[in-house]
Write an enzyme that holds these catalytic residues in place. Structure first.
Site, mmCIF file in Angstrom:
data_model
loop_
_atom_site.group_PDB
_atom_site.id
_atom_site.type_symbol
_atom_site.label_atom_id
_atom_site.label_comp_id
_atom_site.label_asym_id
_atom_site.label_seq_id
_atom_site.Cartn_x
_atom_site.Cartn_y
_atom_site.Cartn_z
ATOM 1 N N GLN A 350 -31.774 -26.951 27.100
ATOM 2 C CA GLN A 350 -32.495 -28.210 27.538
ATOM 3 C C GLN A 350 -31.830 -29.150 26.497
ATOM 4 O O GLN A 350 -31.737 -28.740 25.240
ATOM 5 C CB GLN A 350 -33.916 -27.664 27.157
ATOM 6 C CG GLN A 350 -34.944 -29.142 27.656
ATOM 7 C CD GLN A 350 -35.762 -28.436 28.707
ATOM 8 O OE1 GLN A 350 -36.638 -27.597 28.474
ATOM 9 N NE2 GLN A 350 -35.891 -29.219 29.553
ATOM 10 N N THR A 522 -36.480 -23.363 22.924
ATOM 11 C CA THR A 522 -36.304 -21.974 23.411
ATOM 12 C C THR A 522 -35.998 -21.873 24.849
ATOM 13 O O THR A 522 -36.048 -21.030 25.622
ATOM 14 C CB THR A 522 -37.294 -21.094 22.993
ATOM 15 O OG1 THR A 522 -37.260 -21.199 21.432
ATOM 16 C CG2 THR A 522 -36.937 -19.647 22.943
ATOM 17 N N HIS A 523 -35.836 -23.304 25.628
ATOM 18 C CA HIS A 523 -35.827 -23.512 26.977
ATOM 19 C C HIS A 523 -34.284 -22.973 27.550
ATOM 20 O O HIS A 523 -33.666 -23.956 27.849
ATOM 21 C CB HIS A 523 -36.210 -24.850 27.314
ATOM 22 C CG HIS A 523 -37.704 -25.103 27.144
ATOM 23 N ND1 HIS A 523 -38.165 -26.339 26.888
ATOM 24 C CD2 HIS A 523 -38.621 -24.252 26.734
ATOM 25 C CE1 HIS A 523 -39.332 -26.337 26.535
ATOM 26 N NE2 HIS A 523 -39.834 -24.896 26.208
ATOM 27 N N LEU A 524 -33.943 -21.977 27.368
ATOM 28 C CA LEU A 524 -32.733 -21.585 27.838
ATOM 29 C C LEU A 524 -32.767 -21.124 29.510
ATOM 30 O O LEU A 524 -33.712 -20.451 29.754
ATOM 31 C CB LEU A 524 -32.298 -20.242 26.916
ATOM 32 C CG LEU A 524 -31.893 -20.444 25.380
ATOM 33 C CD1 LEU A 524 -32.338 -19.190 24.608
ATOM 34 C CD2 LEU A 524 -30.387 -21.097 25.420
#
Lengths: 595, 217
Positions: A350, A522-524
């Site tokens: 992101q 942590t938006h992988l």
């Protein structure tokens, strides 16, 4: 190796990972009358224990000692910016913070709960329709999901009802019903709960954004604005804006989590068994490799077991799902040189930058008040809501004030305006002024997929169980940097309308590589994506492996490219979508659901 | 059974906090740091967060005591870091790649700072004038010193991060004495209930800070 493993009594379904996706799938499979074992490598967790008031409101333990997060000492990833470099281990938590334990990242998330924009679901087709095929930059793997908003709508709706999501609808059944996001598609129902109140900074942002001519709306939040009982019969309490969301188990039972919203019911179900502290090593397959026979795992004592099952559902965090597929030989690994293979392909992140606005020193911004999913956003520069033609980039960013609660250590580390020292009396003065009188505005942008950005297995480093670490090859690309810079300039317009005393716009800079030392998000996503073409997707549109039909893989790994929104709402909807097709079609006649 | 295990884990979590009764600051005897190291920490903390018109400094907040108490935690032993080799150095943006846990970083970093102080000024860091201490800290921050294979910036960042934690974390950990860090910031601590304040726009929040143990300021 499997010969040494103790073989357990077979079950119908084994689920790997106890977060949102795993809990949803377990609930659905037990409803379908199937026996389910859920394996979670971390500890068992509950709100009663891990969210106890006031002991759990400990910023040091929660946000700096990572009490609820992945134990990197056992298993991490390696990272490099390009395939010419040697990837090095991610040794300390910094850029991203994956979860661990029952509830997964769903226990300590913030709660922003979106539906995927319809255009994002068919982004490749949409971009070609609007701008032509040549608009897609060389090396960008732009793809469609293979599923439409209309198909997913019932499952977005179901997830919102289970989560107890607060928000304001714009359109229901084609009719305008409220002051929600004018760019959002029609819904079959309103949000289950009204929007949260605006904190002061969000209120100021709403006013200023409207003045500039943008279209502000209340962020959809899985933080209950009222007392609520979800369709499973579990109760949530009203959010009191305590400011301890991200990194914490919600002591008010207001933030949706698998632990609050699903597991209390699931734990009582006779067909359900949860086994915490069980780390899955691989999925086992039959002799010809076309069918999974179960999984092999190691428990806390280091004993190795094989759990036979008819159906294997991988619901670990995004990159753990990809790694398990690679370790198990499910799907063809991606080869970036020849642009062939699918597992590891289209790894995305992101593209977030956070700007700071200082208001008059008489205005106290009370940044310690907050709800993780609360705030005000505008989508004028998200998705395909604006004309990209003259701008020459693909993708967009929502812009928002999402004041989740800024606590004291974070405030000290954030420091003062640019140019302020990091310590000493000048730091102290700048830091206090910033904490008391500023607010933060995010450009929470999409990250596109590129041919040379991918996941594979590291040749050097191994985890505590002797298996290769996952290797990330990732860097920011010009298209995404140009998108971010364009949107951040719009933040400047809003800051001016807010009467900013000072503004620090943070833009992504050309030539500055991805930095693993700075927290981003942590938006992988991606790495085992869904789609309609087995040449470019590891999973079909039902999140079923193209190659091993009794393996389903649920998570943000399925996103073919990044999106401007937070991933959890989409992950939950995809879980319900896949579960629906497993229940209505697959269980009666196991086999490929798409061909 | 799992629920019971969860509750047991929780009560351990709570009681270990209660047991770690914070020794009085004045009488505090460091358990990890030796005399020379302790002198360095007292001096460095006083420069990193000095007492001034904006509020108490790191010494009044007992940050050195916090640092010493932290050295007893799994964190300081590197239990939360991936510490398996090989250890290969790479570009800074790929992150920390040294084989040292925080305890070792402190031990070697403080020795290194004192060695530089002795070489340049003939005295240990703690005996130098504040302006000279600042120069050495600035050099460490920029990374222009080195302590063997530890770049000074790595040690400085470790120290600064832990000093901030000590000044602004809950007093249960040994720092932030009398909630002085929070009062300075206007942070209410574990108050954690703004149901009736969230939309009182522009009004000053009237309640003072409170800690996990119930201490108020």
């Amino acid at each position: 190796m499997s010969a040494d493993a103790r073989r357990l009594r077979p079950v119908d379904v084994v689920i790997v990972g106890g977060g949102w996706a795993g809990s949803i799938m377990a609930k659905e499979m037990t409803e379908a009358g199937r026996s389910v074992v859920m394996l979670e490598r971390g500890a068992d967790r509950s709100t009663a224990a891990d969210g106890a008031y006031p002991a759990s409101l400990d910023e040091l333990e929660a946000n700096f000692r990572y009490r609820l997060f992945q134990d990197l000492s056992k298993n991490t990833v390696t990272i490099r910016n390009n395939s010419q470099q040697t990837a090095l281990p991610y040794r300390r938590m910094s850029a991203f913070l994956p979860g661990e334990g029952v509830g997964g990242a769903g226990l300590h998330w913030s709660g922003v709960h979106f539906r995927m924009p319809p255009d994002d679901l068919r982004l490749r087709s949409r971009v070609i329709e609007k701008y032509g095929r040549r608009f897609i930059p060389e090396g960008m793997n732009l793809q469609d999901y293979g599923v439409t908003y209309e198909e997913l709508e019932p499952f977005f709706d179901k997830a919102e009802k289970v989560f107890g999501t607060s928000g304001e609808a714009y359109m229901v059944d084609g009719k305008v019903v409220g002051n929600g996001n004018v760019f959002s598609p029609s819904r079959s129902d309103t949000f289950p709960l009204p929007a949260l109140k605006d904190v002061y900074t969000a209120h100021l942002f709403r006013k200023a954004a409207a003045e500039v001519g943008f279209h502000p709306y209340s962020l959809p939040a899985a933080n209950a604005s009222r007392q609520y009982v979800n369709p499973y019969g579990v109760q949530m309490g009203p959010c009191n804006f305590c400011g301890y969301c991200s990194g914490y188990a919600c002591y008010m039972y207001s933030k949706a989590s698998p632990n609050v919203n699903i597991l209390p019911v699931l734990r009582r179900h006779p067909l359900f068994e949860l086994r915490p502290r069980c780390h899955v090593l691989r999925v086992e397959k039959d002799a010809d490799g076309r069918r999974a026979t179960g999984v092999t795992y190691t428990d806390a004592q280091g004993q190795v077991f094989t759990q036979p099952a008819e159906l294997v559902i991988l619901t670990a965090f995004q990159f753990h799902n990809v790694r398990l597929m690679l370790l198990s030989g499910i799907g063809r690994p991606y080869d970036p040189v020849h642009n062939e293979g699918v597992v590891g392909r289209n790894f995305v992140y992101q593209n977030v930058t956070t700007s700071t606005v200082w208001l008059d020193p008489k205005v106290e911004t009370n940044q310690y008040i907050g709800a993780g999913g609360g705030g005000v956003a505008f989508d004028d520069f998200n998705s395909e809501n604006f004309d990209h033609g003259p701008l020459g980039f693909v993708g967009g960013s929502p812009v928002w004030v999402n004041q989740a609660g800024v606590r004291a250590i974070a405030a000290a580390n954030a420091g003062g305006p640019p140019g302020t020292p990091r310590w000493g009396s000048a730091w102290k003065a700048g830091m206090i002024d910033t904490y008391r009188h500023s607010l933060r505005i995010d450009a929470h942008g999409a990250n596109m997929a590129y041919r040379d950005v991918y996941l594979d297995l590291d040749p050097t480093w191994k985890d505590a169980y002797g298996q290769p670490l996952l290797r990330m090859t990732f860097d920011w690309k010009d298209n995404d940097i140009r998108m971010n810079r364009y949107v951040v300039d719009r933040i400047g317009d809003v800051a001016k309308a807010m009467g900013a005393r000072r503004t620090h716009l943070v833009r992504r800079e050309f030539g500055v590589p991805f930095d693993t030392r700075q927290y981003q998000t942590t938006h992988l996503g991606g790495g085992a994506v869904m789609g309609e073409d087995p040449q470019t997707s590891a999973l079909n549109r039902y999140l079923q492996s193209w190659d091993v039909h009794n393996v389903f893989v649920i998570g943000a790994n399925a996103f073919p490219q990044g999106t401007g929104y937070n991933p959890t709402g989409m992950v939950a909807a995809l879980a319900y979508w896949a579960a629906h097709h497993i229940r209505t079609t697959y269980l009666a006649q196991p086999g490929p659901l798409a061909g | 059974m799992q629920g019971v295990a969860g509750v047991a884990a929780c009560s351990t979590f709570l009681s270990s906090r209660m047991r770690a009764a914070t020794p009085p600051a004045k009488a505090y005897t460091p358990r990890f740091f030796d005399g020379a190291e302790w002198d360095f920490l007292l001096a460095a903390c006083d420069r990193l967060i000095p007492a001034d018109e904006n509020g108490p400094g790191a010494l009044a907040l007992d940050v050195p005591r916090f640092l010493d108490m932290q050295m007893d935690t799994p964190y300081a032993h590197g239990a939360q870091w991936f510490m398996d080799g090989p250890f290969v150095q790479g570009p800074d943006n790929l992150g920390y790649q040294l084989p040292y846990d925080p305890r070792t970083l402190y031990r070697r970093g403080i020795a290194g700072m004192n060695a530089h102080a002795a070489t340049r000024h003939g005295r240990p860091f703690a005996s130098l004038a504040p302006s000279v201490q600042d120069e050495l800290l600035q050099a460490a921050e920029k990374g222009t010193l080195a302590f063997g294979d530890i770049p000074s910036r790595v040690f400085f960042d470790q120290l600064l991060a832990n000093v901030m934690e000590g000044a602004f974390s809950d007093p249960v950990h040994g720092g932030n004495t009398r909630l002085g860090g929070w009062v300075m910031l206007g942070f209410p601590g574990a108050r954690a209930d703004f149901m009736d304040w969230v939309d009182r726009y522009g009004a000053h929040y009237p309640l003072g800070s409170i800690s996990i143990s119930g201490e108020t300021a």
